[in-house]
Scaffold this active site. Sequence first.
Site, PDB file in Angstrom:
ATOM      1  N   ASN A 180      57.849  66.417  35.154  1.00 29.00           N
ATOM      2  CA  ASN A 180      59.078  66.077  34.424  1.00 29.00           C
ATOM      3  C   ASN A 180      58.564  65.228  33.250  1.00 29.00           C
ATOM      4  O   ASN A 180      58.088  64.122  33.455  1.00 29.00           O
ATOM      5  CB  ASN A 180      59.964  65.266  35.376  1.00 29.00           C
ATOM      6  CG  ASN A 180      61.399  65.118  34.949  1.00 29.00           C
ATOM      7  OD1 ASN A 180      62.106  64.304  35.520  1.00 29.00           O
ATOM      8  ND2 ASN A 180      61.862  65.863  33.987  1.00 29.00           N
ATOM      9  N   ASN A 205      68.369  61.907  27.415  1.00 30.04           N
ATOM     10  CA  ASN A 205      68.074  63.292  27.803  1.00 30.04           C
ATOM     11  C   ASN A 205      67.625  64.129  26.593  1.00 30.04           C
ATOM     12  O   ASN A 205      67.839  63.732  25.434  1.00 30.04           O
ATOM     13  CB  ASN A 205      69.333  63.947  28.381  1.00 30.04           C
ATOM     14  CG  ASN A 205      69.643  63.485  29.797  1.00 30.04           C
ATOM     15  OD1 ASN A 205      68.738  63.297  30.603  1.00 30.04           O
ATOM     16  ND2 ASN A 205      70.932  63.317  30.095  1.00 30.04           N
ATOM     17  N   CYS A 258      66.635  57.557  35.755  1.00 36.08           N
ATOM     18  CA  CYS A 258      65.667  58.657  35.815  1.00 36.08           C
ATOM     19  C   CYS A 258      64.540  58.226  36.749  1.00 36.08           C
ATOM     20  O   CYS A 258      63.812  57.269  36.444  1.00 36.08           O
ATOM     21  CB  CYS A 258      65.123  58.951  34.418  1.00 36.08           C
ATOM     22  SG  CYS A 258      63.851  60.204  34.436  1.00 36.08           S
ATOM     23  N   GLY A 259      64.424  58.906  37.880  1.00 35.81           N
ATOM     24  CA  GLY A 259      63.462  58.484  38.903  1.00 35.81           C
ATOM     25  C   GLY A 259      62.020  58.775  38.515  1.00 35.81           C
ATOM     26  O   GLY A 259      61.140  57.914  38.643  1.00 35.81           O
ATOM     27  N   ASN A 260      61.759  59.996  38.006  1.00 41.05           N
ATOM     28  CA  ASN A 260      60.385  60.309  37.592  1.00 41.05           C
ATOM     29  C   ASN A 260      60.000  59.449  36.393  1.00 41.05           C
ATOM     30  O   ASN A 260      58.869  58.974  36.287  1.00 41.05           O
ATOM     31  CB  ASN A 260      60.260  61.795  37.230  1.00 41.05           C
ATOM     32  CG  ASN A 260      60.402  62.694  38.447  1.00 41.05           C
ATOM     33  OD1 ASN A 260      59.947  62.341  39.535  1.00 41.05           O
ATOM     34  ND2 ASN A 260      61.037  63.837  38.281  1.00 41.05           N
ATOM     35  N   ASN A 296      74.076  66.806  37.572  1.00 39.31           N
ATOM     36  CA  ASN A 296      72.779  67.401  37.900  1.00 39.31           C
ATOM     37  C   ASN A 296      72.974  68.212  39.182  1.00 39.31           C
ATOM     38  O   ASN A 296      73.486  67.670  40.177  1.00 39.31           O
ATOM     39  CB  ASN A 296      71.746  66.302  38.125  1.00 39.31           C
ATOM     40  CG  ASN A 296      71.585  65.422  36.894  1.00 39.31           C
ATOM     41  OD1 ASN A 296      71.044  65.853  35.892  1.00 39.31           O
ATOM     42  ND2 ASN A 296      72.099  64.195  36.954  1.00 39.31           N
ATOM     43  N   GLU A 299      69.319  70.275  35.421  1.00 43.74           N
ATOM     44  CA  GLU A 299      69.690  68.919  35.008  1.00 43.74           C
ATOM     45  C   GLU A 299      70.721  68.888  33.889  1.00 43.74           C
ATOM     46  O   GLU A 299      70.615  69.653  32.928  1.00 43.74           O
ATOM     47  CB  GLU A 299      68.450  68.185  34.494  1.00 43.74           C
ATOM     48  CG  GLU A 299      67.814  67.295  35.510  1.00 43.74           C
ATOM     49  CD  GLU A 299      66.824  66.339  34.852  1.00 43.74           C
ATOM     50  OE1 GLU A 299      65.836  66.046  35.519  1.00 43.74           O
ATOM     51  OE2 GLU A 299      67.026  65.906  33.706  1.00 43.74           O
ATOM     52  N   ARG A 300      71.613  67.947  34.029  1.00 39.84           N
ATOM     53  CA  ARG A 300      72.543  67.628  32.948  1.00 39.84           C
ATOM     54  C   ARG A 300      71.733  67.186  31.716  1.00 39.84           C
ATOM     55  O   ARG A 300      70.787  66.416  31.834  1.00 39.84           O
ATOM     56  CB  ARG A 300      73.429  66.473  33.434  1.00 39.84           C
ATOM     57  CG  ARG A 300      74.394  65.951  32.430  1.00 39.84           C
ATOM     58  CD  ARG A 300      75.233  64.893  33.050  1.00 39.84           C
ATOM     59  NE  ARG A 300      74.472  63.666  33.284  1.00 39.84           N
ATOM     60  CZ  ARG A 300      75.036  62.490  33.489  1.00 39.84           C
ATOM     61  NH1 ARG A 300      76.342  62.395  33.532  1.00 39.84           N
ATOM     62  NH2 ARG A 300      74.317  61.419  33.692  1.00 39.84           N
ATOM     63  N   CYS A 348      63.286  66.664  39.328  1.00 44.16           N
ATOM     64  CA  CYS A 348      64.243  65.601  38.997  1.00 44.16           C
ATOM     65  C   CYS A 348      64.120  64.546  40.098  1.00 44.16           C
ATOM     66  O   CYS A 348      64.462  64.811  41.256  1.00 44.16           O
ATOM     67  CB  CYS A 348      65.658  66.178  38.937  1.00 44.16           C
ATOM     68  SG  CYS A 348      66.896  64.897  38.672  1.00 44.16           S
ATOM     69  N   GLY A 349      63.618  63.382  39.745  1.00 41.95           N
ATOM     70  CA  GLY A 349      63.334  62.336  40.738  1.00 41.95           C
ATOM     71  C   GLY A 349      64.584  61.836  41.433  1.00 41.95           C
ATOM     72  O   GLY A 349      64.614  61.694  42.670  1.00 41.95           O
TER      73      GLY A 349
HETATM   74  N1  LIG Z   1      69.381  64.451  33.269  1.00 49.34           N
HETATM   75  C1  LIG Z   1      69.647  63.369  34.156  1.00 49.34           C
HETATM   76  C2  LIG Z   1      68.763  62.195  33.959  1.00 49.34           C
HETATM   77  C3  LIG Z   1      67.317  62.449  34.191  1.00 49.34           C
HETATM   78  C4  LIG Z   1      66.959  62.466  35.658  1.00 49.34           C
HETATM   79  C5  LIG Z   1      65.492  62.619  35.806  1.00 49.34           C
HETATM   80  N2  LIG Z   1      64.892  63.818  35.459  1.00 49.34           N
HETATM   81  C6  LIG Z   1      64.935  62.065  37.098  1.00 49.34           C
HETATM   82  O1  LIG Z   1      63.726  62.230  37.315  1.00 49.34           O
HETATM   83  O2  LIG Z   1      65.628  61.385  37.846  1.00 49.34           O
HETATM   84  C7  LIG Z   1      71.101  62.885  33.960  1.00 49.34           C
HETATM   85  O3  LIG Z   1      71.706  63.107  32.902  1.00 49.34           O
HETATM   86  O4  LIG Z   1      71.624  62.286  34.913  1.00 49.34           O
END
Ligand SMILES: N[C@@H](CCC[C@H](N)C(=O)O)C(=O)O
Length: 325
Positions: A12, A71, A80-82, A205, A223-224, A232-233
């Site tokens: 990611n 984003n 965003c976890g990752n 998401n 993902e949103r 997506c973490g």
């Molecule tokens: N697109 C997500 C935010 C990003 C999340 C991410 N890739 C993760 O690793 O958690 C959103 O709009 O919520």
Amino acid sequence: MVKLLKVHGSENTFFLFDLTQFEKQPSLSSIAKLAVACQKSANPVFKNIDGILVVTNSTHPDCLGKMIVINADGSRASMCGNGLRTVTRYLAERYQKKQFHVETDQADLAVTSEPELAPNVPAFGVEIGPIRFNQAAFPFANLHTATIQNQPLPDLDHDLRFSAIAVPNPHLISFVSKAVLQSDRLEKLGTRLNSKNQYFPDGVNVSFATILGENRLFVRTFERGVGFTNACGTGMSATSLAYAINQSGGDFDRLVTVFNPGGMVKVHAVCRAENYQLQLIANATTLGYITIPTTALWQHQFDQANYQQTNEETAYQAWVKAIKN
Ligand SMILES: N[C@@H](CCC[C@H](N)C(=O)O)C(=O)O
């Protein structure tokens, strides 16, 4: 000259953009435009990033910095976890600390340095939260339910069951068969719920998961603000929690291994007296360092950038190969 890091967690991929390098802070709207311009770029270093992780100073006690998530489409995400693992690595190396907090939109989250996954594959653990189930946290509407907990939603799909967990960014999760995972149903549902729609007005998401064995999952996420992502973490964390809740009638304390198209993470899902906690542990890889003249960056002239790659991706790919065998 502006410095950016290109980083990834489970592939990611983000730019980590430390705003403390500027005397006059750039606006978040200019960074949102930068994220959109990266998508349109023909330069392979810039195109196909999943977003920009903005790092600034924090005034909160114990926090070594603050993370703001933009984003790929320029929208803002609360978490965003990752990305948080890569920000943790950046701050850990800068301040030479192994345990601290990072300020995020809705919480100061505890983060730690973890043992390497393999030589040259650094790993970090990050708290994921706050965790919410109520309708307002997403928000969602017109689904005739106040929470969504492993239940059918005929307005969304004719036979799948869904759970909705905000951590605090919104996630809709379904445990599916391999055939459904390989079909176009995730893309169709993710596209529908992230276009103008009456159910998730702010988008959501969407993750489809298959159960590989006890405490072993595979998760794919639409993902949103991005579309399909390698990992997506927050999605894998929320999915591990949904798995733990559905598999357990009472207290639980589970370390769930989650495979994803970009690699693998571990999620520690804990419940004590209905108080849920999540920790996400996995790689934080620095792909390379970008320097670009300030004017060129804001005018999106990416051909003027200089990119110095690290050798970490080779080590990461060797680790991915090893865990698949
Ligand atoms: N697109 C997500 C935010 C990003 C999340 C991410 N890739 C993760 O690793 O958690 C959103 O709009 O919520």
